[in-house]
Design a protein around this motif. Structure first.
Motif, PDB file in Angstrom:
ATOM      1  N   LYS A   1     -13.791 -12.189  -6.433  1.00 35.63           N
ATOM      2  CA  LYS A   1     -13.838 -11.707  -7.927  1.00 35.63           C
ATOM      3  C   LYS A   1     -14.145 -10.126  -7.794  1.00 35.63           C
ATOM      4  CE  LYS A   1     -16.315 -15.941  -9.620  1.00 35.63           C
ATOM      5  NZ  LYS A   1     -17.809 -16.444  -9.997  1.00 35.63           N
ATOM      6  N   THR A   2     -14.907  -9.813  -6.928  1.00 32.98           N
ATOM      7  CA  THR A   2     -15.163  -8.202  -6.692  1.00 32.98           C
ATOM      8  C   THR A   2     -13.883  -7.529  -6.820  1.00 32.98           C
ATOM      9  OG1 THR A   2     -17.304  -8.473  -5.747  1.00 32.98           O
ATOM     10  CG2 THR A   2     -16.034  -6.191  -5.352  1.00 32.98           C
ATOM     11  N   GLU A   3     -12.958  -7.939  -6.019  1.00 39.44           N
ATOM     12  CA  GLU A   3     -11.522  -7.508  -5.677  1.00 39.44           C
ATOM     13  C   GLU A   3     -10.950  -7.707  -7.116  1.00 39.44           C
ATOM     14  OE1 GLU A   3      -7.940  -7.225  -2.387  1.00 39.44           O
ATOM     15  OE2 GLU A   3     -10.169  -7.454  -1.954  1.00 39.44           O
ATOM     16  N   ALA A   4     -11.011  -8.664  -7.863  1.00 39.44           N
ATOM     17  CA  ALA A   4     -10.137  -8.665  -9.177  1.00 39.44           C
ATOM     18  C   ALA A   4     -10.557  -7.713 -10.026  1.00 39.44           C
ATOM     19  CB  ALA A   4     -10.498 -10.398  -9.481  1.00 39.44           C
ATOM     20  N   ARG A   5     -11.774  -7.238 -10.093  1.00 35.09           N
ATOM     21  CA  ARG A   5     -12.234  -6.334 -10.997  1.00 35.09           C
ATOM     22  C   ARG A   5     -11.553  -4.836 -10.561  1.00 35.09           C
ATOM     23  NH1 ARG A   5     -17.167  -9.274 -10.894  1.00 35.09           N
ATOM     24  NH2 ARG A   5     -17.932  -8.041  -9.225  1.00 35.09           N
ATOM     25  N   LEU A   6     -10.711  -4.572  -9.516  1.00 32.43           N
ATOM     26  CA  LEU A   6     -10.235  -3.248  -9.560  1.00 32.43           C
ATOM     27  C   LEU A   6      -8.939  -3.153 -10.273  1.00 32.43           C
ATOM     28  CD1 LEU A   6     -10.021  -3.604  -5.393  1.00 32.43           C
ATOM     29  CD2 LEU A   6     -11.669  -2.112  -6.810  1.00 32.43           C
ATOM     30  N   LYS A   7      -8.752  -2.091 -10.871  1.00 34.22           N
ATOM     31  CA  LYS A   7      -7.672  -1.556 -11.233  1.00 34.22           C
ATOM     32  C   LYS A   7      -6.234  -1.597 -10.367  1.00 34.22           C
ATOM     33  CE  LYS A   7     -10.083   0.842 -14.732  1.00 34.22           C
ATOM     34  NZ  LYS A   7      -9.967   0.220 -16.117  1.00 34.22           N
ATOM     35  N   GLY A   8      -5.265  -1.742 -11.254  1.00 36.73           N
ATOM     36  CA  GLY A   8      -4.020  -1.878 -10.608  1.00 36.73           C
ATOM     37  C   GLY A   8      -3.526  -3.056  -9.935  1.00 36.73           C
ATOM     38  N   PRO A   9      -2.348  -2.903  -8.924  1.00 37.37           N
ATOM     39  CA  PRO A   9      -1.749  -3.956  -8.291  1.00 37.37           C
ATOM     40  C   PRO A   9      -2.596  -4.871  -7.441  1.00 37.37           C
ATOM     41  CG  PRO A   9      -0.295  -2.379  -8.272  1.00 37.37           C
ATOM     42  CD  PRO A   9      -1.629  -1.777  -8.648  1.00 37.37           C
ATOM     43  N   ARG A  10      -3.477  -4.086  -6.791  1.00 38.72           N
ATOM     44  CA  ARG A  10      -4.513  -5.051  -5.835  1.00 38.72           C
ATOM     45  C   ARG A  10      -5.307  -5.818  -6.600  1.00 38.72           C
ATOM     46  NH1 ARG A  10      -7.932  -2.190  -1.154  1.00 38.72           N
ATOM     47  NH2 ARG A  10      -8.948  -4.320  -0.345  1.00 38.72           N
ATOM     48  N   GLY A  11      -6.023  -5.337  -7.669  1.00 35.04           N
ATOM     49  CA  GLY A  11      -6.763  -6.165  -8.469  1.00 35.04           C
ATOM     50  C   GLY A  11      -6.028  -7.444  -9.127  1.00 35.04           C
ATOM     51  N   GLU A  12      -4.744  -6.972  -9.536  1.00 36.84           N
ATOM     52  CA  GLU A  12      -4.055  -7.783 -10.232  1.00 36.84           C
ATOM     53  C   GLU A  12      -3.833  -9.124  -9.360  1.00 36.84           C
ATOM     54  OE1 GLU A  12      -0.758  -5.910 -12.226  1.00 36.84           O
ATOM     55  OE2 GLU A  12      -1.868  -4.427 -13.283  1.00 36.84           O
ATOM     56  N   ALA A  13      -3.377  -8.817  -8.253  1.00 35.03           N
ATOM     57  CA  ALA A  13      -3.109  -9.623  -7.284  1.00 35.03           C
ATOM     58  C   ALA A  13      -4.257 -10.935  -6.774  1.00 35.03           C
ATOM     59  CB  ALA A  13      -2.563  -9.197  -5.938  1.00 35.03           C
TER      60      ALA A  13
ATOM     61  N   GLU B   1       0.772  -1.119  -0.006  1.00 34.99           N
ATOM     62  CA  GLU B   1      -0.024   0.071  -0.064  1.00 34.99           C
ATOM     63  C   GLU B   1       0.794   1.137   0.004  1.00 34.99           C
ATOM     64  OE1 GLU B   1      -2.720  -0.442   3.494  1.00 34.99           O
ATOM     65  OE2 GLU B   1      -3.678  -2.143   2.391  1.00 34.99           O
ATOM     66  N   THR B   2       1.966   1.284   0.726  1.00 38.83           N
ATOM     67  CA  THR B   2       2.800   2.439   0.738  1.00 38.83           C
ATOM     68  C   THR B   2       3.471   2.592  -0.510  1.00 38.83           C
ATOM     69  OG1 THR B   2       3.442   2.116   3.140  1.00 38.83           O
ATOM     70  CG2 THR B   2       5.090   3.130   1.771  1.00 38.83           C
ATOM     71  N   ALA B   3       3.858   1.341  -1.221  1.00 34.08           N
ATOM     72  CA  ALA B   3       4.166   1.473  -2.624  1.00 34.08           C
ATOM     73  C   ALA B   3       3.486   2.016  -3.622  1.00 34.08           C
ATOM     74  CB  ALA B   3       5.098   0.329  -2.994  1.00 34.08           C
ATOM     75  N   LEU B   4       2.257   1.730  -3.568  1.00 35.92           N
ATOM     76  CA  LEU B   4       1.258   2.022  -4.423  1.00 35.92           C
ATOM     77  C   LEU B   4       1.080   3.786  -4.207  1.00 35.92           C
ATOM     78  CD1 LEU B   4      -0.664   1.130  -6.691  1.00 35.92           C
ATOM     79  CD2 LEU B   4      -2.164   0.452  -4.751  1.00 35.92           C
ATOM     80  N   LYS B   5       1.118   4.226  -2.786  1.00 40.45           N
ATOM     81  CA  LYS B   5       0.719   5.590  -2.710  1.00 40.45           C
ATOM     82  C   LYS B   5       1.820   6.420  -3.228  1.00 40.45           C
ATOM     83  CE  LYS B   5      -2.283   4.966   1.224  1.00 40.45           C
ATOM     84  NZ  LYS B   5      -2.338   4.831   2.733  1.00 40.45           N
ATOM     85  N   ALA B   6       3.063   5.751  -2.999  1.00 40.29           N
ATOM     86  CA  ALA B   6       4.255   6.459  -3.538  1.00 40.29           C
ATOM     87  C   ALA B   6       4.155   6.501  -5.133  1.00 40.29           C
ATOM     88  CB  ALA B   6       5.373   6.049  -3.106  1.00 40.29           C
ATOM     89  N   GLY B   7       3.365   5.673  -5.982  1.00 43.62           N
ATOM     90  CA  GLY B   7       3.433   5.554  -7.260  1.00 43.62           C
ATOM     91  C   GLY B   7       4.167   4.498  -7.767  1.00 43.62           C
ATOM     92  N   ASP B   8       4.894   3.624  -6.772  1.00 39.61           N
ATOM     93  CA  ASP B   8       5.644   2.693  -7.567  1.00 39.61           C
ATOM     94  C   ASP B   8       4.682   1.191  -7.624  1.00 39.61           C
ATOM     95  OD1 ASP B   8       7.650   0.593  -7.756  1.00 39.61           O
ATOM     96  OD2 ASP B   8       8.829   1.146  -5.983  1.00 39.61           O
ATOM     97  N   LYS B   9       4.395   1.201  -8.688  1.00 42.76           N
ATOM     98  CA  LYS B   9       3.125   0.290  -9.174  1.00 42.76           C
ATOM     99  C   LYS B   9       3.954  -1.244  -9.264  1.00 42.76           C
ATOM    100  CE  LYS B   9      -0.264   3.059 -11.158  1.00 42.76           C
ATOM    101  NZ  LYS B   9      -0.962   3.101 -12.509  1.00 42.76           N
ATOM    102  N   GLU B  10       5.257  -1.182  -9.665  1.00 42.89           N
ATOM    103  CA  GLU B  10       5.876  -2.247  -9.922  1.00 42.89           C
ATOM    104  C   GLU B  10       6.232  -3.180  -8.698  1.00 42.89           C
ATOM    105  OE1 GLU B  10      10.216  -3.838 -11.746  1.00 42.89           O
ATOM    106  OE2 GLU B  10       9.237  -2.144 -12.598  1.00 42.89           O
ATOM    107  N   THR B  11       6.576  -2.260  -7.580  1.00 41.58           N
ATOM    108  CA  THR B  11       6.965  -2.818  -6.297  1.00 41.58           C
ATOM    109  C   THR B  11       5.765  -3.291  -5.745  1.00 41.58           C
ATOM    110  OG1 THR B  11       9.002  -1.601  -6.081  1.00 41.58           O
ATOM    111  CG2 THR B  11       7.779  -2.231  -4.155  1.00 41.58           C
ATOM    112  N   ALA B  12       4.513  -2.540  -5.706  1.00 39.86           N
ATOM    113  CA  ALA B  12       3.292  -2.845  -5.042  1.00 39.86           C
ATOM    114  C   ALA B  12       3.052  -4.274  -5.818  1.00 39.86           C
ATOM    115  CB  ALA B  12       2.256  -1.736  -5.347  1.00 39.86           C
ATOM    116  N   ARG B  13       2.856  -4.553  -6.921  1.00 41.16           N
ATOM    117  CA  ARG B  13       2.523  -5.529  -7.513  1.00 41.16           C
ATOM    118  C   ARG B  13       3.147  -6.846  -7.363  1.00 41.16           C
ATOM    119  NH1 ARG B  13       3.026  -3.829 -12.393  1.00 41.16           N
ATOM    120  NH2 ARG B  13       0.848  -2.988 -12.600  1.00 41.16           N
ATOM    121  N   ALA B  14       4.321  -6.576  -6.986  1.00 46.26           N
ATOM    122  CA  ALA B  14       5.353  -7.661  -6.702  1.00 46.26           C
ATOM    123  C   ALA B  14       4.912  -8.076  -5.228  1.00 46.26           C
ATOM    124  CB  ALA B  14       7.045  -7.345  -6.774  1.00 46.26           C
TER     125      ALA B  14
END
Length: 87
Positions: free
Chosen positions: A60-72, A19-32
């Motif tokens: 399924k609902t969470e999987a529809r979210l955009k970004g790393p959280r939804g991808e996970a 969540e910290t990485a995502l807030k900082a704009g580091d989508k790659e780290t958040a995704r990992a």
């Protein structure tokens, strides 16, 4: 449900770091970090889904979210599907 083998403190740290990485704009780290969190949790989630199949709709609902959280969540959903746990 009690999962003695699962270190929930570690999982919470992974989630917080993601969540910290995502807030900082580091989508790659958040995704990992999210993907690591999900993979570590696979056995526990499988057991939980077997006992409470209604949680699949939440995943399924969470999987529809955009970004790393939804991808996970989608990674988790794909895994559960391969295991035959998604109706």
């Amino acid at each position: 449900m009690n999962h003695e083998d699962l270190n929930t403190n570690f999982l919470n740290v992974l989630r917080e770091e993601a969540e910290t990485a995502l807030k900082a704009g580091d989508k790659e780290t958040a995704r990992a970090l999210y993907k690591s969190l999900i993979r570590i949790s696979f056995p526990v989630v499988e057991q939980e889904v077997r006992e409470n199949p209604e949680i699949i709709s939440d995943i399924k609902t969470e999987a529809r979210l955009k970004g790393p959280r939804g991808e996970a969540a989608q990674v988790l959903l794909n895994h559960l599907n391969k295991k035959g746990l998604v109706p």
